[in-house]
Design a protein around this motif. Structure first.
Motif, PDB file in Angstrom:
ATOM      1  N   VAL A   1       0.810  -1.224   0.000  1.00  0.00           N
ATOM      2  CA  VAL A   1       0.000   0.000   0.000  1.00  0.00           C
ATOM      3  C   VAL A   1       0.844   1.276   0.000  1.00  0.00           C
ATOM      4  CG1 VAL A   1      -1.974  -1.131   1.066  1.00  0.00           C
ATOM      5  CG2 VAL A   1      -0.259  -0.003   2.522  1.00  0.00           C
TER       6      VAL A   1
ATOM      7  N   TYR B   1      -0.327   4.756  -1.561  1.00  0.00           N
ATOM      8  CA  TYR B   1      -1.777   4.937  -1.541  1.00  0.00           C
ATOM      9  C   TYR B   1      -2.122   6.236  -0.803  1.00  0.00           C
ATOM     10  CZ  TYR B   1      -3.024   0.115  -2.961  1.00  0.00           C
ATOM     11  OH  TYR B   1      -3.203  -1.050  -3.639  1.00  0.00           O
TER      12      TYR B   1
ATOM     13  N   SER C   1      -0.303  10.510   2.057  1.00  0.00           N
ATOM     14  CA  SER C   1      -0.110   9.230   1.371  1.00  0.00           C
ATOM     15  C   SER C   1       0.837   8.350   2.187  1.00  0.00           C
ATOM     16  CB  SER C   1       0.444   9.448  -0.037  1.00  0.00           C
ATOM     17  OG  SER C   1       1.701  10.086   0.022  1.00  0.00           O
TER      18      SER C   1
ATOM     19  N   PRO D   1      -7.846  -1.104  -3.451  1.00  0.00           N
ATOM     20  CA  PRO D   1      -6.712  -1.233  -4.364  1.00  0.00           C
ATOM     21  C   PRO D   1      -6.973  -0.636  -5.747  1.00  0.00           C
ATOM     22  CG  PRO D   1      -7.745  -3.366  -4.009  1.00  0.00           C
ATOM     23  CD  PRO D   1      -8.433  -2.399  -3.103  1.00  0.00           C
TER      24      PRO D   1
ATOM     25  N   ARG E   1      -6.559   3.001  -5.087  1.00  0.00           N
ATOM     26  CA  ARG E   1      -5.298   3.190  -4.368  1.00  0.00           C
ATOM     27  C   ARG E   1      -5.493   4.147  -3.193  1.00  0.00           C
ATOM     28  NH1 ARG E   1      -0.569   1.476  -6.182  1.00  0.00           N
ATOM     29  NH2 ARG E   1       0.540   3.337  -5.525  1.00  0.00           N
TER      30      ARG E   1
END
Length: 120
Positions: A21, A24, A35, A73, A76
């Motif tokens: 991740v 993301y 992020s 996902p 994201r």
């Protein structure tokens, strides 16, 4: 029952299917906070390090995995069950001590006093 702060809630992160991740976007209950700069996936020791960019003047924050409510996902994105203010008021991220138990205990005490928002 109090959840383990350092584990992802059931159904949120599947180690067999989930991708890394890092990168993301992270969304608090009231908007984007930054992020993912780093993430761990060890049971009982998982967390996210979030680069807040201009939101908190380029600082980073550490979030226990239990605050994650959803990982998307496709988009994201990671959604967390905390407000921006709750995250901003958390103990300051310490790059030199974040893996030490004393720092994690302090962070755990802070996040542990909020209602649990994780997935059922």
């Amino acid at each position: 029952m109090t959840p383990d702060l350092w584990s992802y809630p059931n159904g949120v992160y599947d180690t067999g299917q989930a991708a890394d991740v890092v990168g993301y976007d992270v969304e608090a209950t009231d908007g984007k906070i930054g992020s993912v700069d780093d993430a761990t996936y060890e049971v009982g020791q998982s967390y996210l390090i979030v680069d807040t960019g201009p939101w908190i003047f380029g600082k980073k924050v550490m979030l226990p995995a239990s605050v994650v409510t959803q990982i998307d996902p496709v988009e994201r994105k990671i959604f967390v069950g905390r407000t921006k203010q709750e995250i901003k008021n958390a103990p300051e991220f310490d790059e030199s001590a974040f893996k030490e138990s004393a720092y994690r205990d302090t962070l755990g005490e802070y996040y542990g006093r909020f209602p649990y928002w994780g997935a059922p």
